[in-house]
Motif scaffolding. Sequence first.
Motif, short mmCIF file in Angstrom:
data_model
loop_
_atom_site.label_atom_id
_atom_site.label_comp_id
_atom_site.label_asym_id
_atom_site.label_seq_id
_atom_site.Cartn_x
_atom_site.Cartn_y
_atom_site.Cartn_z
N LYS A 207 0.05 12.81 -14.77
CA LYS A 207 -0.04 12.98 -13.31
C LYS A 207 -1.23 12.20 -12.74
O LYS A 207 -1.15 11.65 -11.63
N ALA A 208 -2.32 12.11 -13.50
CA ALA A 208 -3.48 11.34 -13.05
C ALA A 208 -3.13 9.86 -12.95
O ALA A 208 -3.48 9.18 -11.97
N ILE A 209 -2.45 9.33 -13.97
CA ILE A 209 -2.06 7.92 -13.96
C ILE A 209 -1.02 7.65 -12.87
O ILE A 209 -1.06 6.62 -12.20
N ALA A 210 -0.11 8.60 -12.68
CA ALA A 210 0.88 8.45 -11.61
C ALA A 210 0.21 8.37 -10.26
O ALA A 210 0.60 7.57 -9.38
N HIS A 211 -0.83 9.18 -10.06
CA HIS A 211 -1.57 9.17 -8.79
C HIS A 211 -2.28 7.83 -8.61
O HIS A 211 -2.26 7.27 -7.51
N GLU A 212 -2.88 7.32 -9.68
CA GLU A 212 -3.56 6.03 -9.59
C GLU A 212 -2.58 4.91 -9.23
O GLU A 212 -2.87 4.06 -8.38
N CYS A 213 -1.42 4.92 -9.89
CA CYS A 213 -0.44 3.87 -9.62
C CYS A 213 0.10 3.97 -8.20
O CYS A 213 0.33 2.96 -7.54
N SER A 214 0.30 5.21 -7.73
CA SER A 214 0.78 5.42 -6.38
C SER A 214 -0.23 4.91 -5.36
O SER A 214 0.13 4.28 -4.34
N ALA A 215 -1.50 5.18 -5.61
CA ALA A 215 -2.57 4.73 -4.70
C ALA A 215 -2.66 3.21 -4.68
O ALA A 215 -2.87 2.60 -3.64
N THR A 216 -2.49 2.59 -5.86
CA THR A 216 -2.54 1.14 -5.95
C THR A 216 -1.39 0.51 -5.19
O THR A 216 -1.54 -0.50 -4.48
N ASP A 217 -0.19 1.09 -5.33
CA ASP A 217 0.99 0.56 -4.66
C ASP A 217 0.86 0.67 -3.14
O ASP A 217 1.44 -0.12 -2.39
N ALA A 218 0.11 1.67 -2.69
CA ALA A 218 -0.04 1.90 -1.24
C ALA A 218 -0.99 0.90 -0.61
O ALA A 218 -1.00 0.76 0.63
N LEU A 219 -1.79 0.21 -1.40
CA LEU A 219 -2.77 -0.75 -0.84
C LEU A 219 -2.08 -2.02 -0.33
O LEU A 219 -1.08 -2.46 -0.86
#
Length: 219
Positions: A207-219
Amino acid sequence: MTKSSRSSRVDGEVTRARILESAGRLFAKTGFAETTSKAIAAEAKVDLASINYHFGNRAGLYQNVLAEAHRRIISLDDLLKIAARDEPAETKLWSFFAILVDAAQAGRGWQSGVLAREVLSPSSNLQVLFTEEVQPKLAVILGILSEITAIPASDPALVRCLISTAAPCLMLLVASNGLPGPVSHVLTMPKQQLTSHLHSFALAGLKAIAHECSATDAL
C-alpha cells in the motif's frame, strides 16, 4: 494397448518415481556436486542405464528433482486456482502465504533441502528451474500484487514489490532445512500467527508503494 505394454509403462513410471525420490534424498543430503549417479542407482536399486533412460544424465535428473521439489512446495495449479477465486486480492495473497508457511513448517522432506542447497549455492541448473517452474508462478503472483496495488505488472516497481513479498517466504523455506538463527525460531510460531504477520507486513509495504506510485503519476 496390450496388457503387456500397459504393465511395462506402469513399471517404467514406478522406476522413474523411485529414482526421483532416491536422488532427491541424496541431493538434499550431499548436494549436486557430491552426489554420483552410482550412489543414486544404488539408493534406488536400479542400474545406471535406468537413470540415463529416464532422465538423460545426472544433470537432467537433478533438474527434474529441482522442478519436482518446487512443484510439491507450491504448484502452478494451486496458484492459478487462488488467482481465479472470486475474492479480494488481499485474501488471495493470504492464501499464498498460508501455502508457503505450511510448507516451511512441515519441512517437506528432501524438497526443502534440495531447494535450500540450490539457493545458497546456485549451480548452472538454477536457470532451468527458474524458466520452467519459477517464472510462470511469479507471473501469477505479480497479477495478484497488481490487483492489490493497481500498479501494472510491467512496472519495475511491482517487480520490486514481488521481491519484497517473496523474500521472507524464501528465507523460511531455507530455514526449514535446519538453518540456525532467528528465522528458525520464527518457524515455531503458530501457523495462523506467522501467516498473519507476513500478510500484514506485505500489505503495508504494498500500500505504501502504491501510494508513492499514485503520487508520482499525479505529478
